[in-house]
Design an enzyme around this catalytic site. Structure first.
Site, PDB file in Angstrom:
ATOM      1  CE  LYS A 222       8.864   6.181   7.497  1.00 16.04           C
ATOM      2  NZ  LYS A 222       9.512   6.765   8.611  1.00 16.04           N
TER       3      LYS A 222
ATOM      4  CD  GLU B  49      -2.482  -1.219   2.736  1.00 14.85           C
ATOM      5  OE1 GLU B  49      -2.402  -0.276   3.537  1.00 14.85           O
ATOM      6  OE2 GLU B  49      -3.025  -2.297   3.005  1.00 14.85           O
TER       7      GLU B  49
ATOM      8  CB  CYS C 216      31.548  38.680  15.449  1.00 16.39           C
ATOM      9  SG  CYS C 216      31.374  40.272  16.243  1.00 16.39           S
TER      10      CYS C 216
ATOM     11  CE  LYS D 103       4.922   4.984   7.039  1.00 15.95           C
ATOM     12  NZ  LYS D 103       4.968   6.381   7.385  1.00 15.95           N
TER      13      LYS D 103
ATOM     14  CE1 TYR E 194      -3.785   2.366   8.758  1.00 16.43           C
ATOM     15  CE2 TYR E 194      -3.447   4.208   7.281  1.00 16.43           C
ATOM     16  CZ  TYR E 194      -3.373   3.663   8.539  1.00 16.43           C
ATOM     17  OH  TYR E 194      -2.894   4.409   9.562  1.00 16.43           O
TER      18      TYR E 194
ATOM     19  CB  CYS F 278      31.386  41.312  12.506  1.00 17.74           C
ATOM     20  SG  CYS F 278      29.671  41.042  12.956  1.00 17.74           S
TER      21      CYS F 278
ATOM     22  CB  CYS G  24      28.386  42.079  17.820  1.00 17.80           C
ATOM     23  SG  CYS G  24      27.633  41.667  16.242  1.00 17.80           S
TER      24      CYS G  24
ATOM     25  CG  ASP H 166       4.002  12.452   4.911  1.00 23.53           C
ATOM     26  OD1 ASP H 166       3.888  12.095   6.093  1.00 23.53           O
ATOM     27  OD2 ASP H 166       4.902  13.209   4.504  1.00 23.53           O
TER      28      ASP H 166
ATOM     29  CB  CYS I 249      29.358  44.988  15.037  1.00 24.71           C
ATOM     30  SG  CYS I 249      30.661  43.782  15.337  1.00 24.71           S
TER      31      CYS I 249
END
Ligand code: IVH
Length: 668
Positions: free
Chosen positions: A311, A114, A423, A116, A223, A405, A428, A118, A408
């Site tokens: 799966k 079957e 940084c 599966k 099912y 950075c 900052c 979701d 800053c």
């Protein structure tokens, strides 16, 4: 109209309308126009209004109606709703086939394959042929009564073709088209969108107001059979045929296979054709067809031995990487993120993917403008798998991390043995902002209503800079912010107020001291009981504590040495924040519980408990929760979709419990 005539007419209309509904939503073969349907429905509603005692639960007028509920009632599943073991490749399937054959003398084994779906598992109960109650799976033993929402699902018959008392099970889901339309509508209203159709279906069925579920265009495939008094059908495939005959929607792609090779062929077919379906599937379920063999094989603690879920591997998609964006985290680490041309991947539109760090970019030779293959790691977070080098035009640009950075401007440093650039400017704005986001998060101070968006707003409006500022927020200032009404402001202020009382470990974790995760924070709070004691602890005191290593100890001492930290704690005290540990002490630990002295591992999704709550309770009962399964493990608690830990525990003969067994032991 005379009552007796009305009664006959109502009966006839109900029958006709239920039939039209069945033709449209189950068979996908409507025999009348929407107009004709609406006219008859109106006639029925008018008659029912005139004679309210003619309204019955199976009347099509009853699909939506009534006031919103306050809460869902709990429902016991007399036959537990179990989950399935997983197979990820051909070998796993052949192993499954071998185990099945070894477990029975029957030579002729056939399998039903079957899709599966979701979505989410649902139980539907019919009494004398009338739909009486629908429930979620919950933890498998206790679910929630969502009858009123399920009545809005048109493919669920309100009356079945025989006066059977039967419980059936299936998967409720949202078709991809409806999911997209729903998200588009949400986006247009600037509301949060659902991440995927499964979340959208679950979110819709969890609405207390059935009118919302009614608008969501949900569907179901049935099912299996749960409780059933009259059940004497000898194979699963015949049971499915019977369910179809009763009026349920059974997936038409179901196939009976005579051997495992045919099963593998079916899987190959659907791996390829999966995108053509109008709903999402995440695998294939394989079930032994013969009920007698199913009974012979029986169950493990959490799943049947006669069925397995294959799966699909994570889906991949191809797109163009347009840009690399940099963000500065709480610890100052600068991380690059790929900005992509939007692409559909496993049910969502992906526009960003994490690149982790510069080394990874170099290793995969990722350049701006490259065609890249992306996938969702663990089906959630997208990542770049590889570059399609063949598609390079020569205009792609290599990427280099900046030296300063991006927030800053201060110089970035690479700390010893680290790949990330950081940084280290404590002021900052990115540090402060991300630090605050961490402070309010669930495992830290758990301030509801203060998500990332609100924190960013507070920052932009200069309302907060430090943690202490959160406790100085005023109602009037908050009301001026976009999307903050009276009610959300009150809720937010209440949540901030409540957080003042949090036990010490939450505050400690929230401060974001390097290497102090929630577990270390718990240990420190238990040991020192008060912030002052911890602040005065030296390296030796700290190292003496089990589970606190040198690196963590050093980081704590250095943190509390900083003058700005000392004044922050002083300020927080002044603002009324609790500085004491309020949790359990060694004396409180129960030594006679089923967990006493036991080493426990938690795996898979727990439905009723958060991991951290389960851990806390097990610890309070004298158990120790560790992360990996070994021969020292006493109990493995396996939630849904447990993976390799489950297999390892089985191999080592470790006791395996499902969530309900854990809950029972906790309440013993
Ligand atoms: S059979 C004991 N059949 O997958 C039998 N499950 O981990 C249990 N699912 O919780 C379920 N499509 O929500 C079965 N055709 C199908 C299914 C299916 C989706 C879901 C279901 C279950 C999970 C199994």
């Amino acid at each position: 109209m005379e009552k007796e005539t009305a009664k006959q007419r109502v009966e006839a209309l109900k029958k006709e309308l239920n039939q039209y509904n069945y033709e449209y939503h189950v068979l996908d073969k409507p025999s009348v126009s929407d107009y004709e349907y609406d006219v008859k429905m109106k006639e029925l509603k008018d008659l029912e209004e005139e004679y309210p005692d003619l309204v019955t639960p199976d009347s099509p007028s009853q699909r939506v109606g009534g006031e919103p509920l306050d809460a869902f009632q709990k429902v016991q599943h007399n036959i537990p709703m179990l989950s399935l073991g997983n197979a990820f490749n051909e070998q796993d399937l052949r192993d499954f086939d071998r185990r099945v054959r070894e477990g029975t003398d029957e030579k002729e084994i056939s399998y039903v394959c079957e899709l599966k779906i979701d979505g989410l598992a649902i139980s539907l109960r019919y009494i004398d042929g009338i739909f009486e109650r629908g429930a979620t799976r919950g933890d498998g033993r206790t679910g929630e009564d969502i009858t009123r929402n399920l009545k809005t699902v048109r493919s669920i018959p309100l009356r079945i073709s025989e006066e059977q008392t039967i419980e059936v099970r299936g998967e409720a889901f949202m078709p991809v088209k409806s999911f997209r339309a729903l998200n588009e509508a949400k986006e247009a209203e600037s509301k949060d969108v659902f991440a995927n159709p499964r979340n959208a279906a679950a979110g819709s069925l969890r609405q207390l107001d059935p009118k919302i579920a009614a608008q969501r265009n949900l569907d179901i495939f049935v099912y299996s059979v749960g409780e059933w008094e009259a059940g004497a059908i000898a194979s699963h495939s015949e049971r499915l045929a019977y369910l179809k005959q009763l009026g349920f929607k059974v997936n038409p792609e179901t196939k009976t296979c005579e051997n495992i090779d045919e099963v593998i062929e079916y899987i190959q077919y659907w791996t390829e054709h999966r995108p053509e379906l109008s709903y999402e599937i995440d695998g294939i379920v394989i079930k032994v067809d013969q009920i007698a063999v199913q009974e012979e094989l029986g169950f493990t603690a959490k799943s049947p031995r006669w069925a397995i879920a294959y799966k699909f591997p994570a889906e991949e998609a191809i797109t163009t990487l347009r840009e690399i964006e940099l963000s500065v985290g709480r610890t100052g680490a600068v991380t690059p993120t790929a900005i992509l041309d939007p692409v559909q991947l496993a049910g969502t539109t992906v526009q960003r993917a994490s690149l982790h760090n510069e080394d990874l970019i170099r290793e995969k030779d990722i350049r701006i403008g490259d065609t890249v293959v992306i996938k969702k790691a663990g089906d959630i977070i997208p990542e770049v798998v590889r570059v399609d080098v063949k598609r390079r035009s020569g205009h792609e640009e290599p990427f280099h991390m900046p030296t300063h950075c991006p927030e800053c401007g201060s110089e970035l440093v690479r700390l010893e043995e680290e790949v990330a650039l950081r940084c280290i400017n404590p002021n900052c704005p990115a540090h402060l902002r991300e630090g605050l986001i961490h402070f309010v998060s669930r495992n830290a101070m758990n301030i509801d209503g203060l998500g990332e968006k609100v924190i960013k707003q507070l920052f932009e409006h200069d309302l907060v800079q430090t943690i202490a500022d959160l406790y100085k927020l005023e109602r009037e200032e908050l009301l001026k912010l976009e999307r903050m009404g009276e009610r959300s402001v009150s809720n937010l202020l209440d949540a901030i107020e409540t957080s003042r009382e949090n036990s010490l470990e939450r505050l400690l974790f929230g401060l974001g001291i390097r290497y102090v995760g929630s577990k270390a924070a718990q240990t420190l709070a238990e040991q020192f009981k008060h912030m002052d004691h911890l602040m005065h602890a030296d390296l030796e005191d700290l190292i003496a504590i089990q589970d606190i290593g040198e690196k963590v100890a050093d980081s704590i001492v250095r943190y509390f040495e900083k003058p700005q930290v000392k004044s922050l704690i002083q300020e927080l005290k002044g603002l009324g924040l609790n500085m004491e540990y309020k949790g359990l002490t060694a004396e409180d630990i129960d030594t006679e519980s089923p967990f006493s002295g036991k080493t426990v591992v938690l795996t898979g999704k727990l439905e009723q408990y958060s991991r951290s709550d389960a851990k806390k309770q097990i610890a309070a009962l004298g158990g120790k929760v560790t992360t990996s399964v070994s021969k020292n493990t006493d109990i493995l608690v396996a939630g849904e979709d447990a993976g390799s830990k489950y297999d390892k525990a089985q191999e080592l003969g470790v006791t395996i419990w499902d969530e309900q067994q854990m809950i029972d032991a906790l309440s013993e």
